[in-house]
Design a protein around this motif. Structure first.
Motif, PDB file in Angstrom:
ATOM      1  N   THR A  38     -12.135  46.143  -0.498  1.00  0.00           N
ATOM      2  CA  THR A  38     -12.319  46.359  -1.935  1.00  0.00           C
ATOM      3  C   THR A  38     -12.835  47.753  -2.269  1.00  0.00           C
ATOM      4  OG1 THR A  38     -14.575  45.478  -1.923  1.00  0.00           O
ATOM      5  CG2 THR A  38     -12.784  43.902  -2.294  1.00  0.00           C
ATOM      6  N   CYS A  39     -13.100  48.574  -1.264  1.00  0.00           N
ATOM      7  CA  CYS A  39     -13.607  49.927  -1.501  1.00  0.00           C
ATOM      8  C   CYS A  39     -12.541  50.783  -2.190  1.00  0.00           C
ATOM      9  CB  CYS A  39     -14.031  50.564  -0.181  1.00  0.00           C
ATOM     10  SG  CYS A  39     -14.841  52.166  -0.362  1.00  0.00           S
ATOM     11  N   ALA A  40     -12.932  51.495  -3.246  1.00  0.00           N
ATOM     12  CA  ALA A  40     -11.981  52.294  -4.008  1.00  0.00           C
ATOM     13  C   ALA A  40     -11.587  53.578  -3.296  1.00  0.00           C
ATOM     14  CB  ALA A  40     -12.570  52.636  -5.380  1.00  0.00           C
ATOM     15  N   ARG A  41     -12.386  54.019  -2.332  1.00  0.00           N
ATOM     16  CA  ARG A  41     -12.048  55.213  -1.552  1.00  0.00           C
ATOM     17  C   ARG A  41     -11.764  54.788  -0.117  1.00  0.00           C
ATOM     18  NH1 ARG A  41     -12.451  60.656  -1.390  1.00  0.00           N
ATOM     19  NH2 ARG A  41     -13.337  60.773  -3.473  1.00  0.00           N
ATOM     20  N   HIS A  42     -10.629  55.245   0.427  1.00  0.00           N
ATOM     21  CA  HIS A  42     -10.277  54.930   1.811  1.00  0.00           C
ATOM     22  C   HIS A  42     -10.641  56.059   2.759  1.00  0.00           C
ATOM     23  CE1 HIS A  42      -6.978  51.844   0.423  1.00  0.00           C
ATOM     24  NE2 HIS A  42      -8.184  51.558  -0.003  1.00  0.00           N
ATOM     25  N   GLY A  43     -10.525  57.297   2.305  1.00  0.00           N
ATOM     26  CA  GLY A  43     -10.911  58.433   3.132  1.00  0.00           C
ATOM     27  C   GLY A  43     -12.372  58.757   2.906  1.00  0.00           C
ATOM     28  N   VAL A  44     -13.244  58.156   3.700  1.00  0.00           N
ATOM     29  CA  VAL A  44     -14.685  58.254   3.427  1.00  0.00           C
ATOM     30  C   VAL A  44     -15.393  59.286   4.287  1.00  0.00           C
ATOM     31  CG1 VAL A  44     -14.868  55.875   2.610  1.00  0.00           C
ATOM     32  CG2 VAL A  44     -15.141  56.356   5.048  1.00  0.00           C
TER      33      VAL A  44
END
Length: 337
Positions: free
Chosen positions: A293-299
């Motif tokens: 559910t995280c809106a950012r994949h490249g963290v």
């Protein structure tokens, strides 16, 4: 698959479909999804990696060569600019709208934004919005196990099995008779009259996706030649490139790349940096499966994620709310030791 017809995956609250409360299928080492020791999961021969890279890179290389050879005759700056604009609009419609928004509930859009994203994603020729979401939720419910509609490990982990699985995960699954029921995996979308309308309009939106470059090419160039070259490059080539990039996330991003974050058992999702820009950040696939559910994949540092940037812009404009941005402590609990 008969197996999935007899089993029901429980959807988490909000219908994200990222949690599977069905008992895992026991693997016996012979079944299409055998149990693999974690230490051996990604020991892929170098020649196999090189062959895969050639298969992926060749269409892009051929396209670049074609542009160089045909510049000024069969392709011009208007064609390229229009193709880039439509690629971004339809691609972000898939990644922001179909995927992170509607499938996983990474944010809550207002009604105009929801409809606009669903329309833009539909123009990518990747299927109607409800069917797309249902299939992807099912993929998360059964990742790389029986029931996953497009796992590259469908035929096992032998060399032959993985090569067959790569083709299946990339494009073969599209021709399968194994249908994902939206009533089971996307009941929230079926209950939304706006999304039902967009779903029914899918064929017309595909026509619009090709009619737009044809019309703009005619209007700007003033000739049938200009209209047809725009149709080819900003229509057909643009659609084909985006499709193959999306399918590569299904296939390559479960076979090649790094796995800095822990995922569920048998889930082999990886990060594949060469696809990051073309996929708008979707190829940071390992984190996505670790925290769906995280809106950012490249963290991590230097991980480009244009989709997250687009969501941030929409949030500042007030068009989306309740965005699930990364929480450092939560990420660290999922990072591999």
């Amino acid at each position: 698959m008969a197996l999935t017809d007899r089993r029901t995956a429980s959807l988490s609250p909000g219908g994200t479909g990222t949690e599977d409360r069905v008992a895992p299928t026991p693997y016996d080492g012979v079944s299409p999804f055998p149990r693999v020791d974690p230490a051996d999961r990604h020991r892929v021969p170098r020649w196999q990696l090189a062959a895969t890279a050639v298969v992926v890179a060749f269409p892009l290389l051929a396209l670049a060569i074609a542009v160089g050879w045909l510049w000024g005759s069969l392709v011009g700056p208007i064609d390229v600019i229009l193709a880039a604009v439509l690629y971004c609009v339809t691609g972000l419609g898939v990644t922001v709208g179909f995927h992170r928004g509607l499938t996983h509930g990474s944010f809550t859009p207002n009604r105009p934004a929801k409809i606009a994203m669903a329309v833009a994603g539909s123009m990518s020729f990747q299927g109607d919005v409800i069917g797309w979401v249902a299939t992807h939720r099912r993929h998360h419910a059964f990742t790389d196990r029986p029931g996953d509609p497009h796992s590259p490990f469908r035929f096992g982990t032998s060399l032959t099995g993985e090569l067959r699985g790569l083709v299946h995960a990339h494009i073969g699954w599209l021709f399968s008779s194994d249908i994902t029921p939206p009533a089971r995996y996307a009941p929230d979308l079926l209950a939304d009259p706006d999304l039902r309308a967009v779903s029914r309009a899918f064929p017309w939106l595909c026509i619009l996706s090709l009619a737009l470059p044809l019309g703009v090419g005619w209007a700007v160039g003033g000739t049938l030649h200009g209209a047809l070259t725009a149709l080819v490059w900003a229509g057909l080539v643009r659609v084909a490139l985006l499709q193959h990039v999306t399918w590569s996330v299904n296939s390559l991003c479960h076979m090649i790349g790094r796995r800095p974050f822990r995922t569920r058992r048998h889930d082999r999702a990886t990060n594949l940096w060469p696809l990051a820009l073309l996929s708008f950040g979707e190829s940071w696939h390992n984190l996505h499966h670790a925290d769906p559910t995280c809106a950012r994949h490249g963290v991590d540092r230097h991980q480009i994620d244009p989709t997250a940037a687009a969501i941030r812009l929409l949030e500042r404009l007030g068009w989306v709310r309740n965005v699930h941005w990364p929480v450092p402590g939560r990420l660290e609990t999922r990072r591999q030791a």
